[in-house]
Design a protein around this motif. Structure first.
Motif, PDB file in Angstrom:
ATOM      1  N   GLU A  18       0.812  -1.219   0.000  1.00 13.53           N
ATOM      2  CA  GLU A  18       0.000   0.000   0.000  1.00 13.53           C
ATOM      3  C   GLU A  18       0.845   1.269   0.000  1.00 13.53           C
ATOM      4  N   LYS A  19       2.022   1.209   0.631  1.00 10.65           N
ATOM      5  CA  LYS A  19       2.880   2.392   0.707  1.00 10.65           C
ATOM      6  C   LYS A  19       3.652   2.634  -0.585  1.00 10.65           C
ATOM      7  N   PHE A  20       3.651   1.654  -1.472  1.00 10.12           N
ATOM      8  CA  PHE A  20       4.494   1.743  -2.655  1.00 10.12           C
ATOM      9  C   PHE A  20       3.706   1.898  -3.954  1.00 10.12           C
ATOM     10  N   ILE A  21       2.439   1.538  -3.919  1.00 11.22           N
ATOM     11  CA  ILE A  21       1.631   1.567  -5.141  1.00 11.22           C
ATOM     12  C   ILE A  21       0.395   2.429  -4.917  1.00 11.22           C
ATOM     13  N   ASP A  22       0.202   3.404  -5.770  1.00 13.92           N
ATOM     14  CA  ASP A  22      -1.006   4.222  -5.767  1.00 13.92           C
ATOM     15  C   ASP A  22      -1.770   3.971  -7.061  1.00 13.92           C
ATOM     16  N   LEU A  23      -3.086   3.984  -6.955  1.00 12.41           N
ATOM     17  CA  LEU A  23      -3.935   3.847  -8.130  1.00 12.41           C
ATOM     18  C   LEU A  23      -4.494   5.219  -8.488  1.00 12.41           C
ATOM     19  N   ALA A  24      -4.598   5.488  -9.771  1.00 12.05           N
ATOM     20  CA  ALA A  24      -5.102   6.791 -10.212  1.00 12.05           C
ATOM     21  C   ALA A  24      -5.971   6.616 -11.444  1.00 12.05           C
ATOM     22  N   ILE A  25      -6.895   7.544 -11.614  1.00 13.22           N
ATOM     23  CA  ILE A  25      -7.782   7.518 -12.774  1.00 13.22           C
ATOM     24  C   ILE A  25      -7.908   8.935 -13.321  1.00 13.22           C
ATOM     25  N   PRO A  26      -7.775   9.117 -14.635  1.00 15.87           N
ATOM     26  CA  PRO A  26      -7.902  10.464 -15.208  1.00 15.87           C
ATOM     27  C   PRO A  26      -9.308  11.027 -14.992  1.00 15.87           C
ATOM     28  N   GLU A  27      -9.378  12.306 -14.737  1.00 21.25           N
ATOM     29  CA  GLU A  27     -10.674  12.950 -14.492  1.00 21.25           C
ATOM     30  C   GLU A  27     -11.596  12.822 -15.697  1.00 21.25           C
ATOM     31  N   ILE A  28     -11.022  12.798 -16.896  1.00 20.47           N
ATOM     32  CA  ILE A  28     -11.839  12.708 -18.100  1.00 20.47           C
ATOM     33  C   ILE A  28     -12.602  11.386 -18.147  1.00 20.47           C
ATOM     34  N   VAL A  29     -12.036  10.332 -17.551  1.00 20.68           N
ATOM     35  CA  VAL A  29     -12.723   9.038 -17.494  1.00 20.68           C
ATOM     36  C   VAL A  29     -13.935   9.132 -16.569  1.00 20.68           C
ATOM     37  N   ILE A  30     -13.760   9.849 -15.459  1.00 20.00           N
ATOM     38  CA  ILE A  30     -14.886  10.044 -14.540  1.00 20.00           C
ATOM     39  C   ILE A  30     -15.963  10.894 -15.202  1.00 20.00           C
ATOM     40  N   ASP A  31     -15.538  11.910 -15.962  1.00 23.98           N
ATOM     41  CA  ASP A  31     -16.508  12.744 -16.693  1.00 23.98           C
ATOM     42  C   ASP A  31     -17.348  11.885 -17.637  1.00 23.98           C
ATOM     43  N   GLU A  32     -16.673  10.977 -18.347  1.00 21.31           N
ATOM     44  CA  GLU A  32     -17.384  10.118 -19.293  1.00 21.31           C
ATOM     45  C   GLU A  32     -18.346   9.183 -18.562  1.00 21.31           C
TER      46      GLU A  32
END
Length: 293
Positions: A18-32
Motif C-alpha cells: 500500500e505504501k508503494f503503489i497508488d492507483l489513479a484515474i484520469p478525471e476525463i474518465v470520470i466525466d465520461e
C-alpha cells in the motif's frame, strides 16, 4: 480495469504494498462515466414514465410528477466516494486547460498519436492522454503503469511522457501482465513479507527515532566544521526505500537495509529532512544504523 480492479487491490494488500503503489484515474474518465450514468438514468426515467402512462388506465396509477432527484449532484459525488472508499484512488485532475487545447490542436494537425485517420479520429483517446500528460503528481513515483486495452492507440506516447516527466512509463494491456511487472519490481518486499511487517511495527519505529536522536550531525558552515545535536525526530516515511543484501556464504544471513525519511530538529533550531538507514538480518536483529551527513 473493470473486473480486474478488485484483483489489483487484493494483490496490493496481500503483499503489503500500500505504501508503494497508488492507483489513479484520469478525471476525463470520470466525466465520461458521469455522462453515461446520467444518460442511463434519464433513459430509465423516460421508460418508467411511459410505463406508468400505459398502466394508469388499467391499474389506476397516477403520478404527481417526477421524483425530486438531482443526478448532477448525486452521480459525481458517489463516483468519487466509491473511488476513495475502495482503495483511495487518486484522480488526475484536468489542469492547464489552455496548454491541453494547444497540444490537441498541434497533434491533430500533425496526426500524432493518439490521433489517427488524418487527425479526424482518436479525439477521446487524445484528450485522455493530455489529461494524464499534464498531471503534476508523478514526481514521487519511479514507474507509471498505464492500463489500457488500446495499446496501439497510444504507441509512442511513453516517449513523450518521459520527455516531460523523466519517468519510466509502461503501457499494460491486461491484468496478468500488470501483476507480473509488479511482482518483478517488488520481488524483495513480496518475498520478505515478515520483514516488512516488522518494519511497520512500532518497535522498529521507536528504534529509528531513538537511534536518530543519539546521532550528531556534522556540517560545514562558513568554512567552519560544526557538530550539532539532534533534539527532535519525526518519522515521515518509515520505509522510504528497501534493499536486500543476499548472503555470500551459507553460514551467513541475508541482510536488509531499510531507509527511512526522517525530519529532525537540531540544537540550533534548524529543521531538515534526512535519510536514516537501518540494517537488520533475517532474524530481525539490528546490525547497524547510520544517518546521511
Amino acid at each position: 480495469m473493470g473486473g480486474d480492479y478488485p484483483e489489483l487491490l487484493k494483490f496490493v494488500k496481500l503483499n503489503n504494498l500500500e505504501k508503494f503503489i497508488d492507483l489513479a484515474i484520469p478525471e476525463i474518465v470520470i466525466d465520461e462515466l458521469e455522462m453515461q450514468s446520467k444518460k442511463s438514468y434519464f433513459n430509465d426515467l423516460e421508460a418508467l414514465e411511459n410505463m406508468k402512462t400505459r398502466l394508469a388506465p388499467i391499474m389506476g396509477i397516477f403520478t404527481k410528477g417526477r421524483m425530486a432527484f438531482d443526478p448532477d449532484n448525486h452521480i459525481r459525488k458517489n463516483i468519487e466516494k466509491y473511488l476513495a472508499d475502495k482503495g483511495n484512488v487518486k484522480i488526475l485532475k484536468m489542469k492547464k486547460v489552455d496548454d491541453i487545447l494547444d497540444h490537441l490542436k498541434k497533434k491533430a494537425f500533425l496526426v500524432k498519436k493518439p490521433f489517427k485517420n488524418n487527425g479526424n479520429g482518436g479525439f477521446k483517446d487524445a484528450i485522455l492522454w493530455e489529461n494524464i500528460l499534464h498531471s503534476d503528481i508523478f514526481s514521487k513515483y519511479e514507474t507509471i503503469y498505464f492500463f489500457t486495452e488500446n495499446a496501439n492507440d497510444f504507441e509512442g506516447c511513453g516517449t513523450e511522457f518521459f520527455k516531460k516527466h523523466g519517468k519510466d512509463f509502461k503501457i499494460v494491456v491486461n491484468y496478468p501482465q500488470l501483476e507480473t511487472l509488479l511482482e518483478e519490481k517488488y520481488i524483495d518486499l513480496i518475498e520478505n513479507i515478515s520483514i516488512f511487517k516488522f518494519i511497520k511495527d512500532d518497535y522498529f519505529k521507536d528504534y529509528v527515532e531513538k537511534s536518530t536522536k543519539d546521532q550528531r550531525l556534522n556540517e560545514i558552515n562558513s568554512g567552519n566544521f560544526e557538530d550539532y545535536k539532534i533534539t527532535d525526530v519525526e518519522i515521515k516515511d518509515i520505509c522510504h526505500d528497501f534493499e536486500k543484501i543476499d548472503k555470500l556464504r551459507e553460514e551467513e544471513m541475508d541482510l536488509y537495509k531499510i531507509i527511512s525519511l526522517v525530519k529532525i530538529t537540531l540544537d540550533n533550531g534548524q529543521k531538515k529532512e534526512i535519510l536514516a538507514t537501518t540494517t537488520i538480518d533475517e532474524d530481525r536483529q539490528f546490525i547497524d544504523f547510520e544517518i546521511e551527513q
